[in-house]
Design a protein around this motif. Structure first.
Motif, PDB file in Angstrom:
ATOM      1  N   ALA A   1      -2.342  11.475   0.652  1.00  0.00           N
ATOM      2  CA  ALA A   1      -2.151   9.907   1.135  1.00  0.00           C
ATOM      3  C   ALA A   1      -3.411   9.511   1.523  1.00  0.00           C
ATOM      4  CB  ALA A   1      -1.345  10.306   2.378  1.00  0.00           C
ATOM      5  N   PRO A   2      -4.599  10.100   2.299  1.00  0.00           N
ATOM      6  CA  PRO A   2      -5.727   9.331   2.732  1.00  0.00           C
ATOM      7  C   PRO A   2      -6.597   8.951   1.403  1.00  0.00           C
ATOM      8  CG  PRO A   2      -5.541  11.287   3.787  1.00  0.00           C
ATOM      9  CD  PRO A   2      -4.519  11.413   2.781  1.00  0.00           C
ATOM     10  N   GLN A   3      -6.404   9.889   0.307  1.00  0.00           N
ATOM     11  CA  GLN A   3      -7.362   9.695  -0.929  1.00  0.00           C
ATOM     12  C   GLN A   3      -6.468   8.460  -1.576  1.00  0.00           C
ATOM     13  OE1 GLN A   3      -6.276  12.887  -0.243  1.00  0.00           O
ATOM     14  NE2 GLN A   3      -8.399  13.308   0.608  1.00  0.00           N
ATOM     15  N   ILE A   4      -5.200   8.490  -1.736  1.00  0.00           N
ATOM     16  CA  ILE A   4      -4.664   7.401  -2.350  1.00  0.00           C
ATOM     17  C   ILE A   4      -4.887   6.039  -1.688  1.00  0.00           C
ATOM     18  CG2 ILE A   4      -2.271   6.233  -3.033  1.00  0.00           C
ATOM     19  CD1 ILE A   4      -1.268   9.096  -3.459  1.00  0.00           C
TER      20      ILE A   4
ATOM     21  N   ARG B   1       4.854   7.227  -4.003  1.00  0.00           N
ATOM     22  CA  ARG B   1       5.446   6.747  -2.922  1.00  0.00           C
ATOM     23  C   ARG B   1       5.063   7.152  -1.833  1.00  0.00           C
ATOM     24  NH1 ARG B   1       7.315   4.354   0.615  1.00  0.00           N
ATOM     25  NH2 ARG B   1       9.215   3.527   1.230  1.00  0.00           N
ATOM     26  N   LEU B   2       4.246   6.417  -0.734  1.00  0.00           N
ATOM     27  CA  LEU B   2       4.105   7.063   0.540  1.00  0.00           C
ATOM     28  C   LEU B   2       5.006   6.540   1.431  1.00  0.00           C
ATOM     29  CD1 LEU B   2       0.029   6.254   0.676  1.00  0.00           C
ATOM     30  CD2 LEU B   2       1.247   8.300  -0.281  1.00  0.00           C
ATOM     31  N   PRO B   3       5.381   7.299   2.570  1.00  0.00           N
ATOM     32  CA  PRO B   3       6.199   7.077   3.594  1.00  0.00           C
ATOM     33  C   PRO B   3       5.435   6.032   4.401  1.00  0.00           C
ATOM     34  CG  PRO B   3       5.560   9.200   3.727  1.00  0.00           C
ATOM     35  CD  PRO B   3       5.067   8.806   2.480  1.00  0.00           C
ATOM     36  N   TRP B   4       6.186   5.039   5.265  1.00  0.00           N
ATOM     37  CA  TRP B   4       5.570   4.269   6.057  1.00  0.00           C
ATOM     38  C   TRP B   4       4.631   4.711   7.181  1.00  0.00           C
ATOM     39  CZ3 TRP B   4       7.270  -1.335   6.557  1.00  0.00           C
ATOM     40  CH2 TRP B   4       7.900  -1.764   5.198  1.00  0.00           C
ATOM     41  N   SER B   5       5.271   5.769   7.648  1.00  0.00           N
ATOM     42  CA  SER B   5       4.449   6.566   8.664  1.00  0.00           C
ATOM     43  C   SER B   5       3.006   7.012   8.384  1.00  0.00           C
ATOM     44  CB  SER B   5       5.366   7.725   9.128  1.00  0.00           C
ATOM     45  OG  SER B   5       5.465   8.573   8.105  1.00  0.00           O
TER      46      SER B   5
ATOM     47  N   VAL C   1       1.010  -1.128  -0.099  1.00  0.00           N
ATOM     48  CA  VAL C   1       0.004  -0.053   0.088  1.00  0.00           C
ATOM     49  C   VAL C   1       0.922   1.374   0.058  1.00  0.00           C
ATOM     50  CG1 VAL C   1      -2.106  -0.961   1.130  1.00  0.00           C
ATOM     51  CG2 VAL C   1      -0.434  -0.054   2.706  1.00  0.00           C
ATOM     52  N   SER C   2       2.135   1.220   0.500  1.00  0.00           N
ATOM     53  CA  SER C   2       2.903   2.382   0.554  1.00  0.00           C
ATOM     54  C   SER C   2       3.718   2.761  -0.913  1.00  0.00           C
ATOM     55  CB  SER C   2       4.121   2.130   1.682  1.00  0.00           C
ATOM     56  OG  SER C   2       5.027   1.189   1.257  1.00  0.00           O
TER      57      SER C   2
ATOM     58  N   VAL D   1       1.390   5.461   6.049  1.00  0.00           N
ATOM     59  CA  VAL D   1       0.521   4.276   5.977  1.00  0.00           C
ATOM     60  C   VAL D   1       0.199   3.712   7.217  1.00  0.00           C
ATOM     61  CG1 VAL D   1       0.677   1.852   5.320  1.00  0.00           C
ATOM     62  CG2 VAL D   1       1.589   3.393   3.825  1.00  0.00           C
ATOM     63  N   ILE D   2       0.869   3.872   8.309  1.00  0.00           N
ATOM     64  CA  ILE D   2       0.641   3.382   9.743  1.00  0.00           C
ATOM     65  C   ILE D   2      -0.429   4.498  10.178  1.00  0.00           C
ATOM     66  CG2 ILE D   2       1.486   2.986  11.904  1.00  0.00           C
ATOM     67  CD1 ILE D   2       4.002   1.792  10.401  1.00  0.00           C
ATOM     68  N   HIS D   3      -0.241   5.511   9.683  1.00  0.00           N
ATOM     69  CA  HIS D   3      -1.081   6.657  10.538  1.00  0.00           C
ATOM     70  C   HIS D   3      -2.351   6.725   9.815  1.00  0.00           C
ATOM     71  CE1 HIS D   3       2.588   8.542  12.634  1.00  0.00           C
ATOM     72  NE2 HIS D   3       1.767   8.684  13.547  1.00  0.00           N
ATOM     73  N   TYR D   4      -2.609   6.190   8.683  1.00  0.00           N
ATOM     74  CA  TYR D   4      -3.808   6.083   7.950  1.00  0.00           C
ATOM     75  C   TYR D   4      -4.887   5.141   8.833  1.00  0.00           C
ATOM     76  CZ  TYR D   4      -7.370   4.848   4.488  1.00  0.00           C
ATOM     77  OH  TYR D   4      -8.624   4.756   3.836  1.00  0.00           O
ATOM     78  N   PHE D   5      -4.028   3.967   9.038  1.00  0.00           N
ATOM     79  CA  PHE D   5      -4.942   2.886   9.830  1.00  0.00           C
ATOM     80  C   PHE D   5      -5.112   3.415  11.201  1.00  0.00           C
ATOM     81  CE2 PHE D   5      -3.004   0.430   6.593  1.00  0.00           C
ATOM     82  CZ  PHE D   5      -4.053  -0.140   5.935  1.00  0.00           C
TER      83      PHE D   5
END
Lengths: 254, 352
Positions: free
Chosen positions: B67-70, B41-45, B35-36, B47-51
């Motif tokens: 990031a949230p839209q992606i 390219r999304l940073p891992w942080s 997902v990153s 991705v984790i914060h999205y969840f």
């Protein structure tokens, strides 16, 4: 009480009748040798009892009608060793033998049961594969593979063993080992064997009863002395069997 | 005598029970990776914060503002990919055991071709399904998958009451060929739709939604429980049908149960992701080399490895020629074929 009783078993494929009105009975301690030339219907008889061939007539297991029994219950009473084994995947000896406990397992998980595990280890040791329990079946020799399958049957602990050519393709020493092993097995309580054997010398030595099939019909059935007479055997095979067999060994020197 | 030793060691070295933790960790890591990474390219942080945002309703300042839209696009897609990978690999594994044939897979049954036919009819004739948030091809593929297995089993029963392996495989293969020719007819006569038909046949999980993920999850949960509960029976079938019968397995009933579960699962997968080849063939093989052939461990392990494998393949399909996306079916077959040759050569060496 008989362990297995067949009443007028016939098997036909379309118009071809391969087995015609065979009746027999196995009691505790019996070792029935099914003999006869190729194409006599010996393997078909085993298939019919094992449920792999459609038959007409009655098969009583214990005193229950075969068709009214669940396959697990049949497996607790009868175990079959088939003629050939072609193993595809590298299961270990222990994995193969533990499948013999399938009819006794309960529930979905029920794999770890001390009784079952003990029976499996005993069976592996009984056939002399104790040191090879973790070996892959693909690495075993023909004789070892056959013993592994016999161990599975021992673990299954049925009343009746049905063996189709148990020592086919095995050397003479293995033949003796396996037949001795089976003689020891059948000597215990409530056990009987039905086996198809081509070697008439072996059949005569180890059997207690014999069934001679010829072109799908019963040519002779009864105790060893009745079936193994020159007149009966020779007419089925169309050859003077005893003379030929003794001529095979007559050229040996001491 | 060398192969004997190697084989012996291989069996002794089968992974212990903690393998499941390792598998779950691998699936989660691959998921986060998938997902990153992508066109953006999304940073891992992020991705984790999205969840954590989703779960706890926190409000986080994202490093990449979109990031949230992606993520709302990527997350359901990667979930669908993971579930498809699990399903396809599990089906292949069950079929290889059931038919005692390492070359068997779900499509051996003809169900995937049937599903494809349904989808292509929907595309060619512009069939839409009202009141459902699913696309026409998806629904039609499901219906056709179900119809296909019913037809094949009906014919198998009529021809051979004992439902022998050969009958089923033969019918499946013939049915597949028959259906392929119908597909060719339809394709010929609907030239303006050729692009979308071809694209669909190549397989893609682009634009998968949470609805599709939910459907896939439900079918997988049901079918996988059925298949997993038949582990011991599959072991016996993998050794031989005669042996299975001898130890007291109801051969016909068990086979029917497994075939229906596999068909339902394959049908659902094809209707959502198109025909994705090779996962069902290659992944069970690779997994068998690691955990051994015992289905009690092989089936669960295949679920995990299928998920990881297909997620990685999907990742490659998305990024290798970005911003252009490759069909995942093409990537799995390309990489799968090469892998398969290596695995086949490897097993030949140890088994001889």
């Amino acid at each position: 009480m008989s362990l297995l009783e067949l009443k007028n078993i016939s098997v036909s494929y379309g118009d071809i009748t391969v087995l015609k009105e065979v009746s027999l009975e196995l009691e505790s301690g019996d070792w029935l040798m099914v003999i006869g030339p190729n194409g006599a219907g010996k393997s078909t008889l085993i298939s019919a009892i094992g449920g792999a061939a459609p038959y007409t007539g009655d098969i009583l297991i214990g005193d229950q009608e075969r068709t009214s029994m669940r396959s697990r219950d049949i497996a607790r009473r009868i175990g079959t060793l088939n003629q050939s084994h072609s193993v595809g995947y590298s299961f270990s000896v222990r994995e193969l033998v533990s499948l013999g406990r399938y009819p006794y397992r309960k529930g979905l998980i029920g794999g770890k049961d001390e009784d079952n595990e003990r029976m499996v280890e005993e069976a592996i040791n009984d056939v002399g594969l104790g040191a090879m329990a973790d070996r892959s079946l693909l690495t075993l020799s023909g004789g070892e593979l056959q013993r592994a399958f016999i161990a599975q049957l021992f673990a299954q602990d049925p009343n009746v063993l049905m063996l189709d050519e148990p020592t086919n393709n095995l050397d003479l020493v293995f033949q003796k080992e396996i037949f001795d092993l089976l003689r020891e097995w059948v000597s215990r309580k409530d056990r009987a064997i039905l086996s198809v054997v081509h070697d008439l010398g072996l059949a005569r030595t180890y059997g207690s009863k014999a069934l001679l099939l010829d072109k799908g019909t019963v040519a002779a059935y009864g105790c060893m002395d009745e079936v193994f007479s020159d007149a009966v055997i020779n007419s089925a095979y169309g050859l003077d069997i005893r003379r030929w067999m003794s001529s095979l060994y007559s050229r040996w020197t001491d | 005598m060398q192969p004997h030793k190697a084989e012996k060691n291989r069996i002794k070295n089968r992974l212990p029970q903690w393998e499941y933790l390792a598998f779950i960790a691998a699936v989660l890591l691959t998921f986060v990776l998938c997902v990153s990474v992508g066109t953006v390219r999304l940073p891992w942080s992020d991705v984790i914060h999205y969840f954590t945002d989703l779960l706890f309703g926190t409000d986080y300042e994202y490093a990449v503002s979109s990031a949230p839209q992606i993520m709302t696009v990527r997350v359901p897609r990667v979930i669908c990919v993971a579930l498809s990978g699990m399903s396809l690999a599990l089906c292949g594994c069950a079929m290889q055991g059931l038919l005692k044939n390492p070359l068997a897979e779900g499509s051996t049954l003809g169900v995937s071709s049937g599903a494809a036919l349904g989808a292509i009819i929907a595309i060619a004739f512009d069939i839409h399904v009202p009141f459902l948030s699913l696309a026409g091809p998806t629904v039609m593929a499901m219906l056709f998958a179900f119809g296909s297995i019913m037809l094949i089993l009906f014919l198998a029963y009529r021809l051979d009451y004992s439902l022998s392996t050969n009958t089923i495989v033969l019918l499946g293969v013939i049915y597949s060929l028959f259906v392929s020719s119908i597909i060719m007819f339809i394709t010929t006569f609907s030239s303006e739709k050729i692009r979308s038909i071809t694209y669909w046949t190549m397989g893609s999980l682009q634009g998968s939604s949470y609805t599709e993920a939910l459907i896939l999850f439900t079918v997988l949960a049901v079918c996988a429980s059925v298949i997993l509960s038949k582990s011991e029976e599959l072991n016996a079938f993998a050794i031989g049908e005669d042996n299975a019968r001898s130890i007291g397995i109801d051969v016909r009933k068990t086979r029917l149960t497994i075939l229906i579960s596999v068909s339902a699962l394959i049908g659902t997968c094809v209707s959502i992701g198109g025909s994705i080849g090779f996962v069902r063939l290659v992944v069970p093989h690779m997994t068998r080399m690691i955990v051994g052939p015992n289905h009690r461990r092989l089936l669960p392990a295949t679920l995990f490895s299928g998920a990881v494998f297909l997620m990685l393949m999907d990742l490659i399909a998305r990024v290798i020629l970005k911003p252009r996306e490759l069909p995942i079916g093409a990537v799995t077959s390309l990489i799968g074929a090469v892998l398969f040759v290596f695995i086949f050569a490897g097993t030949r060496r140890t088994h001889r």
